[in-house]
Design a protein around this motif. Structure first.
Motif, PDB file in Angstrom:
ATOM      1  N   GLY A 205       0.833  -1.196   0.000  1.00 25.70           N
ATOM      2  CA  GLY A 205       0.000   0.000   0.000  1.00 25.70           C
ATOM      3  C   GLY A 205       0.868   1.247   0.000  1.00 25.70           C
ATOM      4  N   PRO A 206       0.303   2.377   0.399  1.00 31.69           N
ATOM      5  CA  PRO A 206       1.065   3.624   0.405  1.00 31.69           C
ATOM      6  C   PRO A 206       2.213   3.606   1.424  1.00 31.69           C
ATOM      7  CG  PRO A 206      -1.204   3.979   1.176  1.00 31.69           C
ATOM      8  CD  PRO A 206      -1.105   2.563   0.732  1.00 31.69           C
ATOM      9  N   SER A 207       2.124   2.742   2.445  1.00 33.05           N
ATOM     10  CA  SER A 207       3.218   2.576   3.406  1.00 33.05           C
ATOM     11  C   SER A 207       3.218   1.127   3.882  1.00 33.05           C
ATOM     12  CB  SER A 207       3.037   3.525   4.602  1.00 33.05           C
ATOM     13  OG  SER A 207       2.001   3.051   5.444  1.00 33.05           O
ATOM     14  N   LEU A 208       4.289   0.749   4.583  1.00 31.40           N
ATOM     15  CA  LEU A 208       4.378  -0.622   5.101  1.00 31.40           C
ATOM     16  C   LEU A 208       3.236  -0.942   6.057  1.00 31.40           C
ATOM     17  CD1 LEU A 208       8.209  -1.114   5.722  1.00 31.40           C
ATOM     18  CD2 LEU A 208       6.773  -2.246   4.026  1.00 31.40           C
ATOM     19  N   ARG A 209       2.780   0.075   6.782  1.00 34.31           N
ATOM     20  CA  ARG A 209       1.711  -0.135   7.765  1.00 34.31           C
ATOM     21  C   ARG A 209       0.320  -0.117   7.141  1.00 34.31           C
ATOM     22  NH1 ARG A 209       4.479   3.785  11.662  1.00 34.31           N
ATOM     23  NH2 ARG A 209       5.960   2.439  12.711  1.00 34.31           N
ATOM     24  N   GLU A 210       0.240   0.180   5.847  1.00 37.05           N
ATOM     25  CA  GLU A 210      -1.057   0.279   5.181  1.00 37.05           C
ATOM     26  C   GLU A 210      -1.129  -0.607   3.935  1.00 37.05           C
ATOM     27  OE1 GLU A 210      -2.556   4.619   5.156  1.00 37.05           O
ATOM     28  OE2 GLU A 210      -0.357   4.745   5.026  1.00 37.05           O
ATOM     29  N   PRO A 211      -1.001  -1.931   4.119  1.00 37.12           N
ATOM     30  CA  PRO A 211      -1.115  -2.798   2.933  1.00 37.12           C
ATOM     31  C   PRO A 211      -2.558  -2.828   2.437  1.00 37.12           C
ATOM     32  CG  PRO A 211      -1.074  -4.135   4.904  1.00 37.12           C
ATOM     33  CD  PRO A 211      -0.837  -2.704   5.349  1.00 37.12           C
TER      34      PRO A 211
ATOM     35  N   ARG B  82      -6.445   1.092  -9.011  1.00 40.37           N
ATOM     36  CA  ARG B  82      -6.493   2.195  -9.989  1.00 40.37           C
ATOM     37  C   ARG B  82      -7.315   3.360  -9.453  1.00 40.37           C
ATOM     38  NH1 ARG B  82      -7.216  -1.243 -15.530  1.00 40.37           N
ATOM     39  NH2 ARG B  82      -5.028  -1.221 -16.161  1.00 40.37           N
ATOM     40  N   ARG B  83      -8.341   3.052  -8.664  1.00 42.36           N
ATOM     41  CA  ARG B  83      -9.149   4.106  -8.048  1.00 42.36           C
ATOM     42  C   ARG B  83      -8.373   4.814  -6.936  1.00 42.36           C
ATOM     43  NH1 ARG B  83     -13.361   0.530  -8.427  1.00 42.36           N
ATOM     44  NH2 ARG B  83     -13.033  -0.233  -6.324  1.00 42.36           N
ATOM     45  N   LYS B  84      -7.609   4.033  -6.163  1.00 37.53           N
ATOM     46  CA  LYS B  84      -6.919   4.595  -4.994  1.00 37.53           C
ATOM     47  C   LYS B  84      -5.749   5.505  -5.386  1.00 37.53           C
ATOM     48  CE  LYS B  84      -8.007   0.942  -1.679  1.00 37.53           C
ATOM     49  NZ  LYS B  84      -7.473  -0.170  -0.887  1.00 37.53           N
ATOM     50  N   ASP B  85      -4.830   4.980  -6.201  1.00 37.28           N
ATOM     51  CA  ASP B  85      -3.641   5.766  -6.568  1.00 37.28           C
ATOM     52  C   ASP B  85      -2.966   5.111  -7.776  1.00 37.28           C
ATOM     53  OD1 ASP B  85      -1.265   7.204  -6.764  1.00 37.28           O
ATOM     54  OD2 ASP B  85      -0.907   7.218  -4.598  1.00 37.28           O
ATOM     55  N   PRO B  86      -3.479   5.375  -8.974  1.00 40.55           N
ATOM     56  CA  PRO B  86      -2.965   4.676 -10.163  1.00 40.55           C
ATOM     57  C   PRO B  86      -1.474   4.898 -10.394  1.00 40.55           C
ATOM     58  CG  PRO B  86      -4.442   6.470 -10.785  1.00 40.55           C
ATOM     59  CD  PRO B  86      -4.535   6.319  -9.303  1.00 40.55           C
ATOM     60  N   GLU B  87      -0.984   6.078 -10.103  1.00 45.50           N
ATOM     61  CA  GLU B  87       0.440   6.378 -10.334  1.00 45.50           C
ATOM     62  C   GLU B  87       1.334   5.551  -9.402  1.00 45.50           C
ATOM     63  OE1 GLU B  87       3.827   7.377 -11.898  1.00 45.50           O
ATOM     64  OE2 GLU B  87       1.875   7.727 -12.828  1.00 45.50           O
ATOM     65  N   LEU B  88       0.977   5.491  -8.132  1.00 47.62           N
ATOM     66  CA  LEU B  88       1.760   4.704  -7.155  1.00 47.62           C
ATOM     67  C   LEU B  88       1.826   3.241  -7.575  1.00 47.62           C
ATOM     68  CD1 LEU B  88       3.165   4.146  -4.393  1.00 47.62           C
ATOM     69  CD2 LEU B  88       0.853   3.852  -3.447  1.00 47.62           C
ATOM     70  N   TYR B  89       0.692   2.656  -7.931  1.00 45.13           N
ATOM     71  CA  TYR B  89       0.655   1.220  -8.220  1.00 45.13           C
ATOM     72  C   TYR B  89       1.203   0.879  -9.606  1.00 45.13           C
ATOM     73  CZ  TYR B  89      -1.770   1.184  -3.837  1.00 45.13           C
ATOM     74  OH  TYR B  89      -2.069   1.356  -2.509  1.00 45.13           O
ATOM     75  N   ARG B  90       1.259   1.864 -10.482  1.00 48.40           N
ATOM     76  CA  ARG B  90       1.930   1.665 -11.762  1.00 48.40           C
ATOM     77  C   ARG B  90       3.446   1.706 -11.525  1.00 48.40           C
ATOM     78  NH1 ARG B  90      -1.357   3.333 -15.048  1.00 48.40           N
ATOM     79  NH2 ARG B  90      -1.515   5.481 -14.320  1.00 48.40           N
TER      80      ARG B  90
END
Length: 193
Positions: A43-49, A66-74
């Protein structure tokens, strides 16, 4: 191909799916599973998978991320990984719930903790067929680069098993040669269905 294979990691996302995709492309009879309680993706951090239940379709995970954060997951490769997974099967499956899938000749895990869980699960099942199953562990770090290497090594190992007339008679030599050639240690045992 004469043998039936299972690839197993914790979440049935990266290592087991990389090997599953590669072996499937090469014509092997292969399935894949995870042993965790849930499917976890970074996820966005280790504590937030991102946590999903086994059986949640890869397509749903892909749409959710893709809804949450497409750039991060790409950027971190999760989108690409989920697209690959979607091309192989519908959803992650849990090893402990796979009895209806039948028996396997070889189960390959990619982490010692997963190996221990598979062996324990097999020992706790009713042994009615007395059919042997080779359970092996090839330690592979859970990242995209190592999963790609692990997938190629899994393919090599399965190809070598396919060449044997009786793996029970030749497994020790096969393991010694594989370890020598690839500078990787294998852990293995034989269990029964």
């Amino acid at each position: 191909m004469k043998l039936r294979y299972a690839m197993v990691c914790s979440s049935n996302q990266n290592r087991s799916m990389e090997a599953h995709a590669l072996l499937k492309r090469e014509g092997f009879d292969v399935s894949s599973y995870g042993t965790g309680q849930h499917v976890k993706l970074p996820g966005p951090s280790l504590r937030e998978p991102n946590v999903y239940d086994f059986g949640t379709p890869y397509k749903h995970m892909l749409e959710d991320l893709r809804r949450k954060d497409p750039e991060l997951y790409r950027r971190n490769g999760i989108i690409t990984m989920l697209k690959r997974n979607l091309s192989v099967k519908l959803a992650p499956q849990r090893w402990q719930e796979n009895a209806a899938d039948g028996t396997f000749d070889m189960v390959l895990t990619f982490e010692e903790k997963v190996f221990d869980m598979v062996v324990e699960d097999l020992h706790n099942r009713n042994h009615v067929l007395f059919k042997p199953v080779l359970v092996m562990n090839l330690e592979v770090k859970d990242n995209h680069e190592e999963a790609a290497i692990g997938g190629r090594l899994a393919l090599q190992l399965c190809q070598e098993l396919e060449t044997t007339d009786n793996w029970e008679d030749s497994i020790d030599d096969l393991v010694i040669n594989f370890e020598r050639q690839n500078k990787r240690k294998l852990l293995y045992t034989i269990s029964y269905y």
